[in-house]
Design an enzyme around this catalytic site. Structure first.
Site, PDB file in Angstrom:
ATOM      1  CG  HIS A 157      40.015  34.842  37.732  1.00  0.00           C
ATOM      2  ND1 HIS A 157      39.723  34.100  36.612  1.00  0.00           N
ATOM      3  CD2 HIS A 157      41.345  35.104  37.684  1.00  0.00           C
ATOM      4  CE1 HIS A 157      40.846  33.923  35.912  1.00  0.00           C
ATOM      5  NE2 HIS A 157      41.843  34.516  36.543  1.00  0.00           N
ATOM      6  CG  HIS A 219      33.891  38.307  35.224  1.00  0.00           C
ATOM      7  ND1 HIS A 219      33.068  37.263  34.848  1.00  0.00           N
ATOM      8  CD2 HIS A 219      35.116  37.762  35.443  1.00  0.00           C
ATOM      9  CE1 HIS A 219      33.767  36.143  34.851  1.00  0.00           C
ATOM     10  NE2 HIS A 219      35.007  36.414  35.193  1.00  0.00           N
TER      11      HIS A 219
END
Length: 284
Positions: A157, A219
């Site tokens: 992303h 993440h």
């Protein structure tokens, strides 16, 4: 198509084009094809501990979906490049803007996919995805979710968002001279602060996307930082291949805008400017 281009953009609108640009497009296509090929590689499966707190966070919904992030980082910058290119009746701006954007996005995607599959770092919510079965001594969760949980490094992303938004920031800066303090303001954007805000807006969005990846437990911080750097450097390198630096006053014309680089053999020769040419051409 060529006839339309000459009617709308001018009879000499394609005089800059050289066959080497075809190779550039082939290379960009290869970047995207290779990145998709890598995405089907097997993911390195790391061993893990059920007591590892770094992968024991809860599983949450994405604040920014993958599809929306992809569209925002590709089609929004592309739309602006196309609109301004047609407004300026400049096919070279259309070409160079599109090529630089796709090159940066493709390069970032290829690098990101390679590391994701080779490193195999576990996401912060991996154990929630795994749903460990004490009896069978294996993960009982959804297979696709477990596989995705092994691809934390780097953040896709973040690399996607920064690849698109850094390109857009540099491109807007080239249109407004916002980050070149020595350049005069452009007519359509007389306020320097407004120009700066417009230029920095894409980076603000990319930064927001990066933060959500940590907030959503997708993440670790290092994943986001590296992903952001991959996107930033990919976009910057590919932009500067086709456009001059928006930081230097020498890059701007009398209208306060940067002009796309004339590479290979182009109308630059007729202006007495010799940049990159093939080795067999005679320079007068």
């Amino acid at each position: 198509m060529i006839a339309f281009a000459k009617r709308y953009f001018g009879q000499d609108s394609l005089s800059w084009f050289h066959k080497s640009y075809i190779l550039d497009w082939v290379f960009v296509s290869l970047l995207w094809l290779i990145s998709y090929f890598i995405s089907y590689w097997p993911v390195y499966e790391r061993e893990f501990s059920l007591t590892d707190k770094t992968i024991a966070l809860s599983h949450k919904e994405n604040q920014v979906g993958s599809g929306f992030n992809f569209i925002a980082a590709l089609f929004f910058p592309l739309l602006l490049v196309v609109v301004v290119g047609f407004k300026n009746r400049s096919i070279v701006e259309l070409h160079h803007g599109t090529l630089a954007l796709l090159a940066g996005r493709g390069l970032a995607r290829m690098i990101t996919e390679y590391f994701k599959h080779r490193v195999g770092r576990l996401r912060p919510d991996f154990l929630a995805r795994c749903k460990w079965d004490e009896v069978a001594e294996l993960c009982a969760g959804k297979k696709s979710s477990i596989l995705d949980g092994r691809m934390s490094f780097p953040s896709g992303h973040s690399s996607t968002a920064f690849a698109g938004m850094i390109f857009l920031t540099l491109w807007i800066a080239g249109q407004t001279a916002a980050i070149c303090l020595s350049a005069p303001s452009v007519r359509w954007m007389p306020s320097r602060l407004a120009a700066l805000a417009l230029t920095l807006a894409p980076i603000s969005w990319a930064t927001h996307v990066a933060f959500t990846r940590i907030e959503d437990h997708r993440h670790h911080m290092e994943d986001v930082i590296v992903g952001s750097l991959i996107g930033t450097f990919s976009a910057a390198i590919c932009y500067l291949l086709f456009w001059p630096s928006p930081f230097h006053i020498s890059s701007f014309n009398s209208s306060g805008k940067t002009e796309a680089r004339y590479l290979y053999i182009s109308t630059a020769q007729s202006r007495g400017i010799y940049e990159l040419t093939t080795t067999n051409d005679d320079v007068v």
